[in-house]
Write a protein that holds these residues in place. Structure first.
Motif, short mmCIF file in Angstrom:
data_model
loop_
_atom_site.label_atom_id
_atom_site.label_comp_id
_atom_site.label_asym_id
_atom_site.label_seq_id
_atom_site.Cartn_x
_atom_site.Cartn_y
_atom_site.Cartn_z
N LYS A 16 0.82 -1.11 0.15
CA LYS A 16 0.01 -0.04 0.03
C LYS A 16 0.92 1.16 0.06
O LYS A 16 1.84 1.12 0.56
N ASN A 17 0.36 2.37 -0.52
CA ASN A 17 1.22 3.51 -0.67
C ASN A 17 1.13 4.35 0.66
O ASN A 17 0.52 5.36 0.74
N SER A 18 1.62 4.00 1.65
CA SER A 18 1.76 4.10 2.93
C SER A 18 2.66 5.59 3.24
O SER A 18 2.32 6.41 4.15
N GLY A 19 3.77 5.48 2.43
CA GLY A 19 4.59 6.78 2.59
C GLY A 19 5.63 6.60 3.64
O GLY A 19 5.34 5.80 4.43
N GLY A 20 6.26 7.58 3.89
CA GLY A 20 7.16 7.50 5.11
C GLY A 20 8.36 6.85 4.72
O GLY A 20 8.48 6.06 3.66
N GLY A 21 9.53 6.86 5.52
CA GLY A 21 10.68 6.33 5.38
C GLY A 21 10.92 4.97 5.99
O GLY A 21 11.95 4.27 5.65
N GLN A 22 10.12 4.44 7.13
CA GLN A 22 10.31 3.26 7.79
C GLN A 22 10.20 2.11 6.75
O GLN A 22 10.97 0.97 7.33
N THR A 23 9.49 2.33 5.71
CA THR A 23 9.26 0.84 5.00
C THR A 23 9.60 1.10 3.50
O THR A 23 9.02 0.16 2.55
N SER A 24 10.14 2.40 3.42
CA SER A 24 10.49 2.58 1.88
C SER A 24 11.38 1.66 1.27
O SER A 24 11.53 1.67 -0.03
N ALA A 25 12.32 1.28 1.73
CA ALA A 25 13.57 0.44 1.32
C ALA A 25 13.07 -0.56 0.71
O ALA A 25 13.56 -1.21 -0.42
N LYS A 26 11.76 -1.14 0.71
CA LYS A 26 11.26 -2.21 -0.15
C LYS A 26 11.29 -1.92 -1.80
O LYS A 26 11.33 -2.92 -2.47
N LEU A 27 10.89 -0.73 -1.68
CA LEU A 27 10.65 -0.04 -3.18
C LEU A 27 12.02 0.06 -3.80
O LEU A 27 11.94 -0.31 -5.13
N GLU A 28 12.96 0.60 -3.26
CA GLU A 28 14.53 0.73 -3.96
C GLU A 28 14.87 -0.80 -4.34
O GLU A 28 15.58 -1.12 -5.22
N ALA A 29 14.63 -1.79 -3.26
CA ALA A 29 15.26 -3.04 -3.43
C ALA A 29 14.58 -3.65 -4.69
O ALA A 29 15.07 -4.44 -5.35
N ALA A 30 13.11 -3.63 -4.70
CA ALA A 30 12.29 -4.08 -5.74
C ALA A 30 12.85 -3.54 -7.25
O ALA A 30 12.93 -4.28 -8.26
N GLN A 31 13.04 -2.11 -7.06
CA GLN A 31 13.71 -1.66 -8.31
C GLN A 31 15.24 -2.23 -8.72
O GLN A 31 15.20 -2.26 -9.95
N ARG A 32 15.93 -2.39 -7.78
CA ARG A 32 17.33 -2.74 -8.18
C ARG A 32 17.20 -4.14 -8.49
O ARG A 32 17.97 -4.66 -9.12
N LEU A 33 16.08 -4.95 -7.95
CA LEU A 33 16.46 -6.44 -8.37
C LEU A 33 15.24 -6.85 -9.59
O LEU A 33 15.21 -8.07 -9.94
N GLY A 34 14.63 -5.64 -10.17
CA GLY A 34 13.67 -5.94 -11.28
C GLY A 34 12.45 -6.55 -10.76
O GLY A 34 11.76 -7.34 -11.46
N VAL A 35 12.23 -6.40 -9.30
CA VAL A 35 10.96 -7.11 -8.90
C VAL A 35 9.73 -5.93 -9.34
O VAL A 35 9.59 -4.90 -8.97
#
Length: 241
Positions: free
Chosen positions: A193-212
């Protein structure tokens, strides 16, 4: 001044702590779904109000002078009730809403409106990291042609089926850990969900780097309120002077 904060977020805790330090009488209301929650300073109220009539009755009985909606961006009904109760009682309402995440260039996102749409969008044999919480979980667990890692703070009430594993953890999350999790589990899709904030945003960067591929559930619509996006702005909007 007597202030009721509809809480449950890190920002709500910070706001309560700062308002108490300023000398205000602060009550934070928590839904009570999380066991052993991190509690802010000031008084705590646990549980539901009983809809709009119950919230109105509480506001009047407790002598509340300001109301703050600092709930999770997807606590839609509570936010709707706060707008209606503020209008009915004449109490000023401030809504804290953390800024939504924005899709970065090169990121592979599909934005949908509901959990049901997100579940339907998953391809056959997807390996999914599911971080949407308990609400709407049933839609995903009908997809027995996929494999799920269900990450939640609290365990679901019912046991998960054989094609889903539970990962109980609490943010914040680091990029290296998110990448390691996705690689270890062979994740092909992240549903969030688009919760925003910095505590859980790393998953989006991880997904982009890994092609998820990311399937993003959009935020619900909210009623009108004076809305701010920082704790400092919330304090200013309360007009406490």
């Amino acid at each position: 001044m007597k202030i009721l904060i509809l809480g449950g977020t890190a920002e709500a805790r910070e706001l309560a702590d700062r308002l108490v330090a300023m000398g205000h009488d602060v009550i934070t209301s928590l839904a009570g779904r999380t066991q052993d929650p991190k509690l802010p300073k000031g008084d705590i109220r646990m549980g539901k109000f009983g809809g709009i009539p119950g919230l109105c009755a509480y506001l009047r009985a407790a002598g509340i002078e300001r109301l703050v909606d600092a709930t999770h961006p997807y606590a839609g009904l509570m936010s709707i009730n706060a707008v209606a109760a503020a209008r009915a009682t004449g109490i000023a309402l401030v809504r804290y809403m953390r800024p939504a995440w924005e899709q970065k260039p090169g990121a592979d996102w599909l934005t949908v409106e509901t959990a049901a749409e997100a579940a339907a969008a998953l391809p056959h044999n997807a390996d999914v990291l599911l971080t949407t919480g308990h609400t709407g979980l049933e839609h995903f667990l009908q997809r027995d042609d996929c494999q799920f890692v269900v990450r939640t703070i609290e365990a679901p009430a019912e046991p998960l089926p054989r094609f889903a594993s539970l990962l109980q953890s609490r943010p914040p999350y680091k990029l290296a850990d998110e990448m390691a999790l996705m690689e270890r589990e062979g994740i092909t899709h992240l549903v969030t969900k688009n919760s925003g904030g910095g505590q859980t945003s790393a998953k989006l960067e991880a997904a982009q780097r890994l092609g998820v591929k990311v399937i993003m559930i959009a935020r619900p619509a909210y009623g009108p309120a004076r809305e701010v996006s920082s704790v400092d702005d919330a304090i200013a909007a309360l007009e406490l002077g």
